[in-house]
Design a protein around this motif. Structure first.
Motif, PDB file in Angstrom:
ATOM      1  N   GLY A 100     -18.837   5.274  11.677  1.00  0.00           N
ATOM      2  CA  GLY A 100     -18.828   6.588  11.051  1.00  0.00           C
ATOM      3  C   GLY A 100     -18.154   7.674  11.861  1.00  0.00           C
ATOM      4  N   SER A 101     -17.797   7.400  13.100  1.00  0.00           N
ATOM      5  CA  SER A 101     -17.249   8.458  13.954  1.00  0.00           C
ATOM      6  C   SER A 101     -15.932   9.014  13.429  1.00  0.00           C
ATOM      7  N   CYS A 102     -15.086   8.183  12.869  1.00  0.00           N
ATOM      8  CA  CYS A 102     -13.793   8.635  12.346  1.00  0.00           C
ATOM      9  C   CYS A 102     -13.671   8.415  10.838  1.00  0.00           C
ATOM     10  N   TYR A 103     -14.788   8.111  10.181  1.00  0.00           N
ATOM     11  CA  TYR A 103     -14.732   7.768   8.757  1.00  0.00           C
ATOM     12  C   TYR A 103     -14.163   8.913   7.923  1.00  0.00           C
ATOM     13  N   ASN A 104     -14.638  10.120   8.162  1.00  0.00           N
ATOM     14  CA  ASN A 104     -14.183  11.264   7.385  1.00  0.00           C
ATOM     15  C   ASN A 104     -12.682  11.494   7.570  1.00  0.00           C
ATOM     16  N   THR A 105     -12.198  11.314   8.787  1.00  0.00           N
ATOM     17  CA  THR A 105     -10.768  11.484   9.066  1.00  0.00           C
ATOM     18  C   THR A 105      -9.938  10.468   8.289  1.00  0.00           C
ATOM     19  N   MET A 161      11.603  -1.944  -7.134  1.00  0.00           N
ATOM     20  CA  MET A 161      10.710  -0.884  -6.727  1.00  0.00           C
ATOM     21  C   MET A 161      11.290  -0.167  -5.512  1.00  0.00           C
ATOM     22  N   ASP A 162      11.159   1.127  -5.524  1.00  0.00           N
ATOM     23  CA  ASP A 162      11.635   1.987  -4.441  1.00  0.00           C
ATOM     24  C   ASP A 162      10.955   1.600  -3.127  1.00  0.00           C
ATOM     25  N   THR A 163      11.727   1.527  -2.052  1.00  0.00           N
ATOM     26  CA  THR A 163      11.164   1.113  -0.760  1.00  0.00           C
ATOM     27  C   THR A 163      10.181   2.150  -0.216  1.00  0.00           C
ATOM     28  N   THR A 164      10.419   3.440  -0.486  1.00  0.00           N
ATOM     29  CA  THR A 164       9.475   4.450  -0.010  1.00  0.00           C
ATOM     30  C   THR A 164       8.148   4.353  -0.767  1.00  0.00           C
ATOM     31  N   LEU A 165       8.211   4.013  -2.046  1.00  0.00           N
ATOM     32  CA  LEU A 165       6.987   3.818  -2.825  1.00  0.00           C
ATOM     33  C   LEU A 165       6.206   2.619  -2.289  1.00  0.00           C
ATOM     34  N   LYS A 166       6.913   1.547  -2.023  1.00  0.00           N
ATOM     35  CA  LYS A 166       6.255   0.357  -1.490  1.00  0.00           C
ATOM     36  C   LYS A 166       5.639   0.650  -0.119  1.00  0.00           C
ATOM     37  N   ALA A 167       6.356   1.396   0.712  1.00  0.00           N
ATOM     38  CA  ALA A 167       5.829   1.761   2.030  1.00  0.00           C
ATOM     39  C   ALA A 167       4.576   2.633   1.898  1.00  0.00           C
ATOM     40  N   LEU A 168       4.586   3.560   0.947  1.00  0.00           N
ATOM     41  CA  LEU A 168       3.427   4.418   0.725  1.00  0.00           C
ATOM     42  C   LEU A 168       2.231   3.604   0.247  1.00  0.00           C
ATOM     43  N   LEU A 169       2.458   2.655  -0.641  1.00  0.00           N
ATOM     44  CA  LEU A 169       1.377   1.790  -1.113  1.00  0.00           C
ATOM     45  C   LEU A 169       0.802   0.955   0.030  1.00  0.00           C
ATOM     46  N   GLU A 170       1.666   0.491   0.907  1.00  0.00           N
ATOM     47  CA  GLU A 170       1.190  -0.272   2.071  1.00  0.00           C
ATOM     48  C   GLU A 170       0.384   0.615   3.024  1.00  0.00           C
ATOM     49  N   GLU A 171       0.807   1.867   3.182  1.00  0.00           N
ATOM     50  CA  GLU A 171       0.050   2.807   4.014  1.00  0.00           C
ATOM     51  C   GLU A 171      -1.326   3.075   3.411  1.00  0.00           C
ATOM     52  N   ILE A 172      -1.396   3.195   2.090  1.00  0.00           N
ATOM     53  CA  ILE A 172      -2.669   3.407   1.407  1.00  0.00           C
ATOM     54  C   ILE A 172      -3.596   2.221   1.656  1.00  0.00           C
ATOM     55  N   LYS A 173      -3.066   1.028   1.526  1.00  0.00           N
ATOM     56  CA  LYS A 173      -3.877  -0.174   1.757  1.00  0.00           C
ATOM     57  C   LYS A 173      -4.340  -0.229   3.218  1.00  0.00           C
ATOM     58  N   ALA A 174      -3.460   0.067   4.154  1.00  0.00           N
ATOM     59  CA  ALA A 174      -3.821   0.040   5.572  1.00  0.00           C
ATOM     60  C   ALA A 174      -4.897   1.083   5.883  1.00  0.00           C
ATOM     61  N   THR A 175      -4.799   2.247   5.279  1.00  0.00           N
ATOM     62  CA  THR A 175      -5.793   3.289   5.499  1.00  0.00           C
ATOM     63  C   THR A 175      -7.140   2.887   4.908  1.00  0.00           C
ATOM     64  N   GLU A 214      -7.323  11.119   5.177  1.00  0.00           N
ATOM     65  CA  GLU A 214      -5.969  10.577   5.255  1.00  0.00           C
ATOM     66  C   GLU A 214      -5.646   9.769   3.992  1.00  0.00           C
ATOM     67  N   LEU A 215      -6.590   8.955   3.549  1.00  0.00           N
ATOM     68  CA  LEU A 215      -6.398   8.188   2.318  1.00  0.00           C
ATOM     69  C   LEU A 215      -6.225   9.124   1.126  1.00  0.00           C
ATOM     70  N   PHE A 216      -7.045  10.153   1.057  1.00  0.00           N
ATOM     71  CA  PHE A 216      -6.958  11.112  -0.039  1.00  0.00           C
ATOM     72  C   PHE A 216      -5.587  11.780  -0.082  1.00  0.00           C
ATOM     73  N   LYS A 217      -5.078  12.184   1.075  1.00  0.00           N
ATOM     74  CA  LYS A 217      -3.755  12.817   1.140  1.00  0.00           C
ATOM     75  C   LYS A 217      -2.657  11.861   0.672  1.00  0.00           C
ATOM     76  N   LYS A 218      -2.766  10.608   1.068  1.00  0.00           N
ATOM     77  CA  LYS A 218      -1.748   9.628   0.664  1.00  0.00           C
ATOM     78  C   LYS A 218      -1.798   9.357  -0.837  1.00  0.00           C
ATOM     79  N   VAL A 219      -3.003   9.301  -1.397  1.00  0.00           N
ATOM     80  CA  VAL A 219      -3.144   9.089  -2.838  1.00  0.00           C
ATOM     81  C   VAL A 219      -2.574  10.283  -3.598  1.00  0.00           C
ATOM     82  N   LEU A 220      -2.858  11.496  -3.117  1.00  0.00           N
ATOM     83  CA  LEU A 220      -2.294  12.684  -3.771  1.00  0.00           C
ATOM     84  C   LEU A 220      -0.775  12.714  -3.654  1.00  0.00           C
TER      85      LEU A 220
END
Length: 128
Positions: free
Chosen positions: A37-42, A1-15, A46-52
């Motif tokens: 809820g203060s930063c929930y929308n942010t 698996m591509d390391t950038t793909l794995k890093a992106l998946l880890e970022e998605i999980k962290a978000t 961020e999660l939405f952008k990473k998934v896209l």
């Protein structure tokens, strides 16, 4: 698996983990810097952008267009309601019931996001 793909998946999980932790509020170290809820929308945006980014860059078989549409709907309805409830909860003389409503809305939105992106999160768990 591509390391950038794995890093992106880890970022998605962290978000997503940030979204789950939003029920308790925002912390920097041991210091509370925001109410639930203060930063929930942010974090949700961020999660939405990473998934896209994942979808447009890698076109994985475990993330379909219908799942993206479901996630967009959740962003429009559930995440928007969290923001609405949060804005009502920060007004002066607000009841504890309204503050609890923010936490309940966060929990509900997190469950729906988990359902919308179930195959994606299952793939992330397989990699760990």
């Amino acid at each position: 698996m591509d390391t950038t793909l794995k890093a992106l998946l880890e970022e998605i999980k962290a978000t997503y983990n940030k979204l789950e932790q939003s029920v308790r509020g925002e912390y920097r170290g041991m210091t509370k810097i925001g109410e639930p809820g203060s930063c929930y929308n942010t974090h949700a945006q961020e999660l939405f952008k990473k998934v896209l980014e994942l979808q447009h860059t890698y076109h994985p078989e475990y993330l379909s267009q219908s799942e993206i549409r479901d996630f967009m709907h959740t962003m429009d309805k559930e995440v928007a309601y969290v923001e609405y409830a949060y804005q009502k909860s920060i007004k002066p003389k607000v009841s504890q019931k309204m503050k609890n409503e923010v936490c309940n809305a966060i929990i509900k939105a997190n469950k729906q996001i988990k359902l919308d992106l179930f195959r994606l999160f299952k793939k992330i768990e397989e990699l760990q």
